[in-house]
Design a protein around this motif. Structure first.
Motif, PDB file in Angstrom:
ATOM      1  N   LYS D 119       9.642 -25.999  52.820  1.00  0.00           N
ATOM      2  CA  LYS D 119      10.451 -24.808  53.094  1.00  0.00           C
ATOM      3  C   LYS D 119       9.569 -23.575  53.295  1.00  0.00           C
ATOM      4  O   LYS D 119       9.887 -22.689  54.087  1.00  0.00           O
ATOM      5  CB  LYS D 119      11.394 -24.546  51.905  1.00  0.00           C
ATOM      6  CG  LYS D 119      12.853 -24.945  52.156  1.00  0.00           C
ATOM      7  CD  LYS D 119      13.729 -24.467  50.998  1.00  0.00           C
ATOM      8  CE  LYS D 119      13.419 -25.251  49.734  1.00  0.00           C
ATOM      9  NZ  LYS D 119      14.139 -24.766  48.543  1.00  0.00           N
ATOM     10  N   ALA D 120       8.471 -23.511  52.549  1.00  0.00           N
ATOM     11  CA  ALA D 120       7.627 -22.313  52.567  1.00  0.00           C
ATOM     12  C   ALA D 120       6.549 -22.362  53.650  1.00  0.00           C
ATOM     13  O   ALA D 120       5.701 -21.473  53.704  1.00  0.00           O
ATOM     14  CB  ALA D 120       6.998 -22.116  51.195  1.00  0.00           C
ATOM     15  N   GLY D 121       6.571 -23.389  54.502  1.00  0.00           N
ATOM     16  CA  GLY D 121       5.648 -23.384  55.639  1.00  0.00           C
ATOM     17  C   GLY D 121       4.554 -24.433  55.632  1.00  0.00           C
ATOM     18  O   GLY D 121       3.798 -24.535  56.612  1.00  0.00           O
ATOM     19  N   THR D 123       2.789 -27.876  56.274  1.00  0.00           N
ATOM     20  CA  THR D 123       3.070 -28.940  57.239  1.00  0.00           C
ATOM     21  C   THR D 123       2.463 -30.269  56.818  1.00  0.00           C
ATOM     22  O   THR D 123       2.580 -31.260  57.530  1.00  0.00           O
ATOM     23  CB  THR D 123       2.545 -28.554  58.643  1.00  0.00           C
ATOM     24  OG1 THR D 123       1.193 -28.117  58.496  1.00  0.00           O
ATOM     25  CG2 THR D 123       3.378 -27.431  59.241  1.00  0.00           C
ATOM     26  N   ALA D 319       5.325 -19.333  48.641  1.00  0.00           N
ATOM     27  CA  ALA D 319       6.170 -18.822  49.730  1.00  0.00           C
ATOM     28  C   ALA D 319       5.788 -17.387  50.093  1.00  0.00           C
ATOM     29  O   ALA D 319       5.781 -17.010  51.277  1.00  0.00           O
ATOM     30  CB  ALA D 319       7.641 -18.919  49.328  1.00  0.00           C
ATOM     31  N   THR D 322       2.404 -17.530  52.234  1.00  0.00           N
ATOM     32  CA  THR D 322       2.466 -17.898  53.657  1.00  0.00           C
ATOM     33  C   THR D 322       2.974 -16.717  54.492  1.00  0.00           C
ATOM     34  O   THR D 322       2.534 -16.532  55.626  1.00  0.00           O
ATOM     35  CB  THR D 322       3.341 -19.155  53.903  1.00  0.00           C
ATOM     36  OG1 THR D 322       4.589 -18.982  53.238  1.00  0.00           O
ATOM     37  CG2 THR D 322       2.636 -20.394  53.349  1.00  0.00           C
ATOM     38  N   LYS D 323       3.871 -15.908  53.909  1.00  0.00           N
ATOM     39  CA  LYS D 323       4.334 -14.714  54.654  1.00  0.00           C
ATOM     40  C   LYS D 323       3.170 -13.735  54.876  1.00  0.00           C
ATOM     41  O   LYS D 323       3.037 -13.159  55.951  1.00  0.00           O
ATOM     42  CB  LYS D 323       5.476 -14.032  53.892  1.00  0.00           C
ATOM     43  CG  LYS D 323       6.815 -14.733  54.106  1.00  0.00           C
ATOM     44  CD  LYS D 323       7.952 -14.029  53.372  1.00  0.00           C
ATOM     45  CE  LYS D 323       9.076 -15.007  53.088  1.00  0.00           C
ATOM     46  NZ  LYS D 323       9.395 -15.097  51.662  1.00  0.00           N
ATOM     47  N   ASN D 326       0.754 -14.823  57.547  1.00  0.00           N
ATOM     48  CA  ASN D 326       1.223 -14.567  58.917  1.00  0.00           C
ATOM     49  C   ASN D 326       0.925 -13.147  59.392  1.00  0.00           C
ATOM     50  O   ASN D 326       0.997 -12.875  60.590  1.00  0.00           O
ATOM     51  CB  ASN D 326       2.718 -14.884  59.023  1.00  0.00           C
ATOM     52  CG  ASN D 326       2.923 -16.344  59.406  1.00  0.00           C
ATOM     53  OD1 ASN D 326       1.951 -17.028  59.774  1.00  0.00           O
ATOM     54  ND2 ASN D 326       4.146 -16.830  59.337  1.00  0.00           N
ATOM     55  N   GLU D 336       0.738 -18.078  64.279  1.00  0.00           N
ATOM     56  CA  GLU D 336       1.367 -17.926  62.968  1.00  0.00           C
ATOM     57  C   GLU D 336       1.923 -19.257  62.456  1.00  0.00           C
ATOM     58  O   GLU D 336       2.222 -20.162  63.228  1.00  0.00           O
ATOM     59  CB  GLU D 336       2.520 -16.911  63.051  1.00  0.00           C
ATOM     60  CG  GLU D 336       2.019 -15.488  63.250  1.00  0.00           C
ATOM     61  CD  GLU D 336       3.160 -14.480  63.277  1.00  0.00           C
ATOM     62  OE1 GLU D 336       4.217 -14.754  62.657  1.00  0.00           O
ATOM     63  OE2 GLU D 336       2.991 -13.414  63.908  1.00  0.00           O
ATOM     64  N   ILE D 337       2.076 -19.333  61.164  1.00  0.00           N
ATOM     65  CA  ILE D 337       2.740 -20.469  60.526  1.00  0.00           C
ATOM     66  C   ILE D 337       4.228 -20.357  60.829  1.00  0.00           C
ATOM     67  O   ILE D 337       4.809 -19.270  60.716  1.00  0.00           O
ATOM     68  CB  ILE D 337       2.533 -20.408  58.993  1.00  0.00           C
ATOM     69  CG1 ILE D 337       1.026 -20.372  58.663  1.00  0.00           C
ATOM     70  CG2 ILE D 337       3.250 -21.536  58.287  1.00  0.00           C
ATOM     71  CD1 ILE D 337       0.734 -19.864  57.251  1.00  0.00           C
ATOM     72  N   LEU D 339       7.791 -20.300  59.956  1.00  0.00           N
ATOM     73  CA  LEU D 339       8.523 -20.125  58.676  1.00  0.00           C
ATOM     74  C   LEU D 339      10.026 -20.125  58.931  1.00  0.00           C
ATOM     75  O   LEU D 339      10.484 -19.814  60.008  1.00  0.00           O
ATOM     76  CB  LEU D 339       8.103 -18.812  58.010  1.00  0.00           C
ATOM     77  CG  LEU D 339       6.659 -18.737  57.526  1.00  0.00           C
ATOM     78  CD1 LEU D 339       6.390 -17.407  56.848  1.00  0.00           C
ATOM     79  CD2 LEU D 339       6.400 -19.855  56.513  1.00  0.00           C
TER      80      LEU D 339
END
Lengths: 339, 339, 339, 339
Positions: D119-121, D123, D319, D322-323, D326, D336-337, D339
């Motif tokens: 959910k938080a990015g 992979t 989470a 990851t923001k 970006n 960017e990742i 999200l």
């Protein structure tokens, strides 16, 4: 601090030790076990000489719980120290870039570079007059003459100057210098540190090539114990087995120092890597890691610089870099560089 | 020294470089290849500033073939240097033991120990008056007062004294000191080294905690370039990841230094290990490795020593050690200690 | 082991922890202070997972007082372990020299060298069949074929053989090998160590290039925990900043290991220094420091050796060395080599 | 590669050497000087065994000009390698975050964390089944059972999985694993690397604790020489004298590797620092330095994690991170990742 005492330690030995510790203002807390007796020391244990305790015949081991530094310790000064230099603030959310050539070479050179880096956002000018060199046969800097040229560049551009001192006896020459730098090789030149504790000028203290963060903070403590609270710390790379870069930039030192101390901390990517093309990525990384500033070597003619040419970037590259830094700084809660 | 030049280097750049090198007395030897051009430098390349060459835009890499030191270099002085101190010789087959407490604490202490170590074979007395300490709150030595007590011990016993200097401004206090020690943390205090080059007294130069042998020899070169040829090198342990011993004694430095230089080299097993019970095995090993002497901490009351008690041995242990050393020394071609 | 608990730790958290520790046979000893609560763990704490304790939210820090190894610990086995290989004993006053080429190259080469080193006092033959090389393009050893040639040399000379294993799957090939060597790069190949714990053959365990003595002993513990008590430790140089020697021989590791453990410890001066002319002084120094043996590279034609030629000595130099060793060994209480 | 030949080298020795080098496809270029003769080797010198040349009696020194690696070398593959894992690309401007717990502990644990990090990015999902531990008494991972649970988490979330192999004999268990990790302690387990060269699956190769960047690339070369070109390099901290952080994250390795090699390089801030609160600043710094991705330890209940709890961050902290990443990624030209 915890002392583990040997089996069979006599009660009167323990009593004497406790009395002596109390005389230094340290509270003790004894717990007698079947196999080991543990003596906890509570309070300001920075005054306690660890080696001395270790030397007592009935002491098995000494383990510090608290840091041995006090003035530099964030626990006792929770707020960030902000150092002001010529109207610019460093620390506490303020980020500054110091730039200039490795060595002062001529009036024209230092003044030209000073103007260029000022235009590109630098708020202090660096430049070596006294140069520590591994070889006695290498260029040792313009020394006193170099300091004069730096002051001329300051006069012309208004940029405060940052330059390295190599011996306490040179202090009179540094009267108009704004920030005095202590180089990595002098980080544990304790007599010099003591002298710098007695002046009232910001000190830029570089981490030694093989020193721990705690040792860096202990050296800051030497200066602060003398009454000079304006210390800016500088991570400039440590010696490791890696040979591609000149040293290894320890960026994790930034958040660690921020946690342990209230002092501002800046990064020198030029000396750390020794490679001009590594200055940009390491500068951006330093800013992202939370540094309070950078000190960068900029030379208008890197291939002909008298020393450390390979690690100097051009004024143009420097101008691009400050623009990129301004994209990173807000992400980590720092004010942008005024461009 | 070999310079690898970049492809497409212009002929006039090469010509200018060669002219400049010749002006410094260095012969050159050019070989032009399809992909790379190589310029060999022959002669005394210690005068050539490696960083400066590296900074030239058409130079890809610089590789030294010869050592950058000259006065300290065995190639130019094939015979061992023998340093004489108060009638004792060190180097060239002569082995001396320097002993005494870490710190001078009182007249009685230093005189008692001096007599004990003299009886046991020591030919010089060590004792710290100025003490480099990581913490500003730790005992900093008796300083000038300590020097006076050392001189009293010298008067009483006839033992020449060895003690550490921490700042060039203290030099006037060291006039009657026989051997001036430069501590590990000051090995690259270049201003101090330059000053010591101008006096005529043996210098005991300790290897820095994270310095290479070549850097140690370059620091000796600083002293020798000033005209003072009496340098005794000292291996005292380097920083490694091992934490059981305080530092790691690098005994292979002994044969390496013997190969590269004509200067005498001694070993400090006390500071290297930081553990009294490691002093004996490491002293024997140092002698077996070919060292020209030892500097050992001896204290009549180690548990109550003001600093470094855990690494000091007793006078009795010292007396046993010199007897054992005399069994090793002849095996490696050294003269025995007079007992 | 001492746990420092955070302020405000709940009583039930402490109770649960104590119950759990008791279930593992560890006694506890609580001392509640005003600022800090300390929980001492007494007994065999080698079973306690330090990381797990550190992970508990109410634990501030974990400090080991006792070593985390048990089978290798001298405290629990005060007497020296003596390992027997083909009639020769190593440890407990017995000193052995293992010698042979870096790599097995041909039947003639290995048999010739085996005979020569046997004559000169070696009691075991070394020779690499599987060679760990940094580059995939470098000679990787004769592998299975090399093992066969080693066994031929053993047959001819009666010398037991010592050779390196690089992967547990090769174990079936090592059935007739007398001592299995684990190289420095595999010191923490834990799956391999576990497998070697299940066999009944002496293991020669080399210290990793950047490993501490405690880590070396923990790797020995892996083997011993599986039931194989015959471990011979080997100091072979650690990585430091010094570049003149290939690695830095840490001879202080000898007395440290002797203090912490009952296992025999030998020294490899050839790999440590990488320089043939350093083998003699470092061998003598290792003996003087109290080593239980040496492993030395000897090659009848060093300049043409397939690998590590520069560090191999000739059979003649080896023969002189064993004679000199016999002058040092009695000084440190070791039996002489039978010549 | 440059060979410096000794004075008095015979012409026929030189001729034989040149003939042999030519037979390996290496061109030579001889320049005979008065004092030294230099032989330059041109072409693909990665096939030349440096030790072998060093071993020749008439060779004074060997200096590499070119890197000894070939498949991993950017000179021969100027474009960035992009590794694809389950539809995600890493390298060439694509940045991926791999996240998950240090150890797999239970189905619920691994599946919960997998969903949270997805959910938080993230992979890819990381999780240790086979755990290299310094002590034989510490938790060694759930091993084969842990791999099964990882595959269940993959099934539920669709996240490809990354997990460590400790021995080539375990390869059959890794058939459904997406990326096989080689841990720092196995970076020079050459037999394992050779085996991984024969499979067709991306390998995540971690830098050893005391290894140089060149050694890391040589280990990648081992894998690539076997035909497996999908290697992702990982900087995870090196051993230094600093003790506050577990290791020292060498972020300058990122631009250096990018210069020397075309392979993607990611950073592990969790193992490097060992401290959860250092993960955020070091992750942002790694992105700013130009890394192609991160591998981060996330645990839903760090204090109760079975190992390495102190270095794991919570899903919420992950989470937020990851923001922030970006905001940094576009500054350095990375996508960017999602999200």
């Amino acid at each position: 601090m915890i002392l583990v005492l040997k089996e069979n330690t006599q009660q009167n030995q323990i009593d004497n030790l406790i009395t002596w510790l109390k005389s230094m203002g340290v509270e003790t807390h004894l717990s007698v076990g079947k196999y080991q007796t543990i003596l906890g020391l509570v309070g300001d244990t920075s005054v306690v000489d660890e080696d001395l305790l270790q030397g007592l015949e009935f002491v098995e081991s000494v383990k510090r719980i608290q840091e041995p530094f006090k003035n530099a310790n964030r626990k006792f000064h929770p707020d960030d120290t902000i150092v002001e230099v010529g109207g610019s603030r460093i620390g506490g959310g303020y980020f500054q870039v110091i730039a200039g050539p490795c060595s002062v070479e001529s009036e024209e050179q230092i003044c030209t570079i000073a103007e260029e880096v000022k235009k590109a956002g630098a708020t202090m000018l660096r430049g070596g007059a006294f140069k520590p060199r591994t070889s006695p046969y290498a260029f040792q800097g313009m020394r006193a003459e170099g300091l004069k040229l730096l002051l001329k560049a300051k006069e012309k551009t208004g940029l405060p100057i940052v330059t390295e001192i190599m011996d306490a006896s040179h202090l009179p020459l540094f009267e108009d210098v704004d920030v005095i730098q202590v180089g990595a090789r002098n980080m544990q030149n304790f007599e010099l540190l003591k002298e710098l504790g007695h002046i009232r000028k910001p000190i830029l203290l570089k981490r030694g090539l093989a020193n721990t963060i705690q040792e860096l903070l202990m050296s800051a403590e030497y200066i602060m114990a003398g009454g000079n609270e304006q210390v800016i710390l500088c991570e400039r790379g440590i010696r490791t087995f890696e040979t591609y870069t000149r040293n290894t930039l320890d960026l994790s030192a930034i958040p660690v120092i921020k946690e342990l101390s209230h002092l501002p901390v800046i990064v020198d990517p030029s000396h750390a890597t020794g490679i001009a093309r590594m200055v940009r990525p390491m500068s951006l990384a330093a800013a992202a890691a939370g540094a309070d500033g950078l000190i960068i070597e900029v030379h208008n003619d890197p291939p002909h610089a008298k020393c450390d040419g390979p690690q100097s970037i051009t004024p143009d590259a420097f101008a691009s870099l400050t623009k990129e830094l301004n994209q990173i700084l807000p992400v980590v809660g720092k004010k942008e560089i005024a461009l």
